[in-house]
Scaffold this motif. Structure first.
Motif, PDB file in Angstrom:
ATOM      1  N   VAL A   1       0.814  -1.177   0.056  1.00 35.39           N
ATOM      2  CA  VAL A   1      -0.062  -0.050   0.024  1.00 35.39           C
ATOM      3  C   VAL A   1       0.863   1.108  -0.050  1.00 35.39           C
ATOM      4  CG1 VAL A   1      -1.928   1.120   1.223  1.00 35.39           C
ATOM      5  CG2 VAL A   1      -1.735  -1.222   1.175  1.00 35.39           C
ATOM      6  N   PHE A   2       0.751   2.167  -0.956  1.00 36.76           N
ATOM      7  CA  PHE A   2       1.951   2.877  -1.344  1.00 36.76           C
ATOM      8  C   PHE A   2       1.360   4.329  -1.723  1.00 36.76           C
ATOM      9  CE2 PHE A   2       4.933   4.973  -4.346  1.00 36.76           C
ATOM     10  CZ  PHE A   2       6.001   4.899  -3.483  1.00 36.76           C
ATOM     11  N   SER A   3       1.483   5.349  -0.776  1.00 36.03           N
ATOM     12  CA  SER A   3       1.077   6.687  -0.989  1.00 36.03           C
ATOM     13  C   SER A   3       2.116   7.671  -1.523  1.00 36.03           C
ATOM     14  CB  SER A   3       0.717   7.149   0.457  1.00 36.03           C
ATOM     15  OG  SER A   3       2.009   7.374   1.248  1.00 36.03           O
ATOM     16  N   GLY A   4       3.333   7.431  -1.696  1.00 35.89           N
ATOM     17  CA  GLY A   4       4.192   8.341  -2.032  1.00 35.89           C
ATOM     18  C   GLY A   4       5.006   9.127  -0.742  1.00 35.89           C
ATOM     19  N   GLY A   5       4.782   8.659   0.283  1.00 33.05           N
ATOM     20  CA  GLY A   5       5.377   9.666   1.347  1.00 33.05           C
ATOM     21  C   GLY A   5       6.581   8.804   1.966  1.00 33.05           C
ATOM     22  N   GLN A   6       7.101   9.476   2.971  1.00 29.29           N
ATOM     23  CA  GLN A   6       8.345   8.737   3.428  1.00 29.29           C
ATOM     24  C   GLN A   6       8.122   7.368   4.141  1.00 29.29           C
ATOM     25  OE1 GLN A   6       9.294  10.828   7.331  1.00 29.29           O
ATOM     26  NE2 GLN A   6      11.097   9.320   7.586  1.00 29.29           N
ATOM     27  N   ASP A   7       6.915   7.137   4.738  1.00 26.56           N
ATOM     28  CA  ASP A   7       7.025   5.989   5.364  1.00 26.56           C
ATOM     29  C   ASP A   7       6.981   4.821   4.204  1.00 26.56           C
ATOM     30  OD1 ASP A   7       7.203   7.240   7.909  1.00 26.56           O
ATOM     31  OD2 ASP A   7       5.013   6.866   8.224  1.00 26.56           O
ATOM     32  N   SER A   8       5.669   4.934   3.373  1.00 28.03           N
ATOM     33  CA  SER A   8       5.323   3.898   2.456  1.00 28.03           C
ATOM     34  C   SER A   8       6.614   3.549   1.475  1.00 28.03           C
ATOM     35  CB  SER A   8       4.289   3.953   1.813  1.00 28.03           C
ATOM     36  OG  SER A   8       4.052   5.185   0.879  1.00 28.03           O
ATOM     37  N   THR A   9       7.361   4.807   1.265  1.00 24.77           N
ATOM     38  CA  THR A   9       8.571   4.767   0.427  1.00 24.77           C
ATOM     39  C   THR A   9       9.694   4.025   0.984  1.00 24.77           C
ATOM     40  OG1 THR A   9       8.109   6.871  -0.636  1.00 24.77           O
ATOM     41  CG2 THR A   9      10.070   5.911  -1.232  1.00 24.77           C
TER      42      THR A   9
ATOM     43  N   PHE B   1      -7.833  12.023  10.619  1.00 26.14           N
ATOM     44  CA  PHE B   1      -8.353  10.806  10.816  1.00 26.14           C
ATOM     45  C   PHE B   1      -9.628  10.374   9.745  1.00 26.14           C
ATOM     46  CE2 PHE B   1     -11.448   7.652  12.792  1.00 26.14           C
ATOM     47  CZ  PHE B   1     -10.531   6.536  12.688  1.00 26.14           C
ATOM     48  N   VAL B   2      -9.506   9.483   8.858  1.00 19.63           N
ATOM     49  CA  VAL B   2     -10.408   8.873   7.923  1.00 19.63           C
ATOM     50  C   VAL B   2     -11.120   7.541   8.597  1.00 19.63           C
ATOM     51  CG1 VAL B   2     -11.253   8.433   5.558  1.00 19.63           C
ATOM     52  CG2 VAL B   2      -9.337  10.071   6.036  1.00 19.63           C
ATOM     53  N   PRO B   3     -12.289   7.580   8.721  1.00 21.63           N
ATOM     54  CA  PRO B   3     -12.809   6.388   9.444  1.00 21.63           C
ATOM     55  C   PRO B   3     -12.688   5.273   8.595  1.00 21.63           C
ATOM     56  CG  PRO B   3     -14.247   8.021  10.037  1.00 21.63           C
ATOM     57  CD  PRO B   3     -13.290   8.629   9.078  1.00 21.63           C
ATOM     58  N   GLY B   4     -12.162   4.097   9.050  1.00 21.46           N
ATOM     59  CA  GLY B   4     -12.121   2.899   7.962  1.00 21.46           C
ATOM     60  C   GLY B   4     -11.241   3.112   6.960  1.00 21.46           C
ATOM     61  N   ARG B   5     -10.379   3.983   7.105  1.00 22.36           N
ATOM     62  CA  ARG B   5      -9.473   4.037   5.831  1.00 22.36           C
ATOM     63  C   ARG B   5      -8.529   2.925   5.501  1.00 22.36           C
ATOM     64  NH1 ARG B   5      -5.294   8.873   4.932  1.00 22.36           N
ATOM     65  NH2 ARG B   5      -4.951   8.528   7.178  1.00 22.36           N
ATOM     66  N   ASN B   6      -7.594   2.456   6.748  1.00 18.15           N
ATOM     67  CA  ASN B   6      -6.754   1.303   6.403  1.00 18.15           C
ATOM     68  C   ASN B   6      -7.760  -0.030   6.376  1.00 18.15           C
ATOM     69  OD1 ASN B   6      -4.231   2.771   6.495  1.00 18.15           O
ATOM     70  ND2 ASN B   6      -4.071   2.932   8.569  1.00 18.15           N
ATOM     71  N   LEU B   7      -8.853  -0.065   7.038  1.00 22.39           N
ATOM     72  CA  LEU B   7      -9.622  -1.270   6.743  1.00 22.39           C
ATOM     73  C   LEU B   7      -9.715  -1.631   5.444  1.00 22.39           C
ATOM     74  CD1 LEU B   7     -11.604  -3.531   7.987  1.00 22.39           C
ATOM     75  CD2 LEU B   7     -13.473  -1.914   8.185  1.00 22.39           C
ATOM     76  N   LEU B   8     -10.324  -0.384   4.619  1.00 18.36           N
ATOM     77  CA  LEU B   8     -10.786  -0.517   3.316  1.00 18.36           C
ATOM     78  C   LEU B   8      -9.408  -0.725   2.480  1.00 18.36           C
ATOM     79  CD1 LEU B   8     -13.584   2.130   3.298  1.00 18.36           C
ATOM     80  CD2 LEU B   8     -13.775  -0.315   3.183  1.00 18.36           C
ATOM     81  N   PHE B   9      -8.436   0.322   2.658  1.00 17.28           N
ATOM     82  CA  PHE B   9      -7.042   0.101   1.952  1.00 17.28           C
ATOM     83  C   PHE B   9      -6.526  -1.515   2.072  1.00 17.28           C
ATOM     84  CE2 PHE B   9      -6.047   5.006   1.732  1.00 17.28           C
ATOM     85  CZ  PHE B   9      -7.248   5.250   1.193  1.00 17.28           C
ATOM     86  N   LEU B  10      -6.439  -1.814   3.128  1.00 17.02           N
ATOM     87  CA  LEU B  10      -5.865  -3.015   3.325  1.00 17.02           C
ATOM     88  C   LEU B  10      -6.564  -4.286   2.887  1.00 17.02           C
ATOM     89  CD1 LEU B  10      -3.967  -2.789   6.696  1.00 17.02           C
ATOM     90  CD2 LEU B  10      -2.753  -3.107   4.413  1.00 17.02           C
ATOM     91  N   SER B  11      -8.001  -4.064   2.928  1.00 13.98           N
ATOM     92  CA  SER B  11      -8.929  -5.135   2.108  1.00 13.98           C
ATOM     93  C   SER B  11      -8.961  -5.112   0.633  1.00 13.98           C
ATOM     94  CB  SER B  11     -10.484  -5.081   2.570  1.00 13.98           C
ATOM     95  OG  SER B  11     -10.362  -4.956   3.925  1.00 13.98           O
ATOM     96  N   PHE B  12      -8.864  -4.088   0.030  1.00 13.86           N
ATOM     97  CA  PHE B  12      -8.617  -3.957  -1.455  1.00 13.86           C
ATOM     98  C   PHE B  12      -7.231  -4.523  -1.738  1.00 13.86           C
ATOM     99  CE2 PHE B  12     -12.496  -1.435  -1.277  1.00 13.86           C
ATOM    100  CZ  PHE B  12     -13.171  -1.921  -2.085  1.00 13.86           C
ATOM    101  N   ALA B  13      -6.184  -4.082  -0.771  1.00  8.55           N
ATOM    102  CA  ALA B  13      -4.741  -4.660  -1.112  1.00  8.55           C
ATOM    103  C   ALA B  13      -4.871  -6.193  -1.129  1.00  8.55           C
ATOM    104  CB  ALA B  13      -4.039  -3.954  -0.315  1.00  8.55           C
TER     105      ALA B  13
END
Ligand code: ZN
Length: 219
Positions: free
Chosen positions: A9-17, A94-106
């Protein structure tokens, strides 16, 4: 793991890069996925595209505008200010459910491309209070994904227990410090590399980098 395939799961930020460099060392093949949820800064997606292109990583961009429709927030709307959140309250980013959805789609993507591993840069240590960055949530979701698709996915969170300073160290150990410093976007005001220097994300990033460079000099 060296012969396995991973989706990050890649956003182009420091952490995910930093996690992308980690994954490239761990796995034979890595594909990146970026979610388009009408981020305030379209530059974020451009940035992710440029990085994956430069590193020769297959890049998927998936439309998640539904998320913004359901839960408008400071990351997607200009009229909502970025605030750090008072005691016991979640920040406006904070976006409710963001990582839940992102990781599920991943997970769905991983099953489609035959990847066993899923990598994400979530972190419990620099705790901004996001419940879906907690280790217990990731472990729970890992079980749920495996049950839902009858798969043996393994979710990797290389940054879970390290702070920003240690994240810079990890990038340096992976030979990617300059790359991460110059080509990633973390700033809430959409300024690449060292950023605006004013927003909470810039403060966190700069403090971590200064601390790390100071320690490196002392070695
Ligand atoms: Zn900034």
């Amino acid at each position: 793991m060296k012969k396995d395939k991973a989706v990050i799961v890649f956003s182009g930020g420091q952490d995910s890069t930093t996690c992308l460099f980690w994954a490239m060392e761990q796995f034979a093949e890595v594909e990146a996925v970026t979610f388009d949820y009408n981020q305030r800064h379209r530059l974020e997606i451009e940035c992710a595209q440029n990085i994956t292109k430069e590193l020769g990583i297959k890049h998927h961009i998936l439309d998640m505008s539904l998320l913004n429709q359901l839960a408008p927030n400071a990351l997607t709307r200009d009229d909502i200010e970025v605030t750090e959140g008072a005691e016991g309250e979640l920040p406006s980013t904070f976006v409710p459910g963001r990582n839940l959805l992102f990781l599920s789609f991943a997970g769905v993507l991983a099953s489609q491309v035959g990847a066993k591993h899923i990598v994400t840069g979530v972190c419990e240590t620099d705790f901004s209070g996001y419940p879906d960055c907690r280790d217990i949530f990731i472990k729970s979701l890992n079980v749920t994904l495996n049950l839902s698709m009858d798969q043996g996915f393994v979710i990797h969170t290389p940054l879970m227990w390290i702070n920003k300073e240690e994240t810079w160290k990890l990038a340096d150990d992976l030979g990617a410090l300059d790359f991460v410093r110059e080509k990633t976007l973390t700033c809430y005001n959409g300024i690449i590399a060292d950023g605006c220097g004013e927003c909470p994300a810039c403060h966190l990033r700069k403090k971590g980098l200064d601390d790390y460079l100071q320690k490196r000099k002392e070695r």
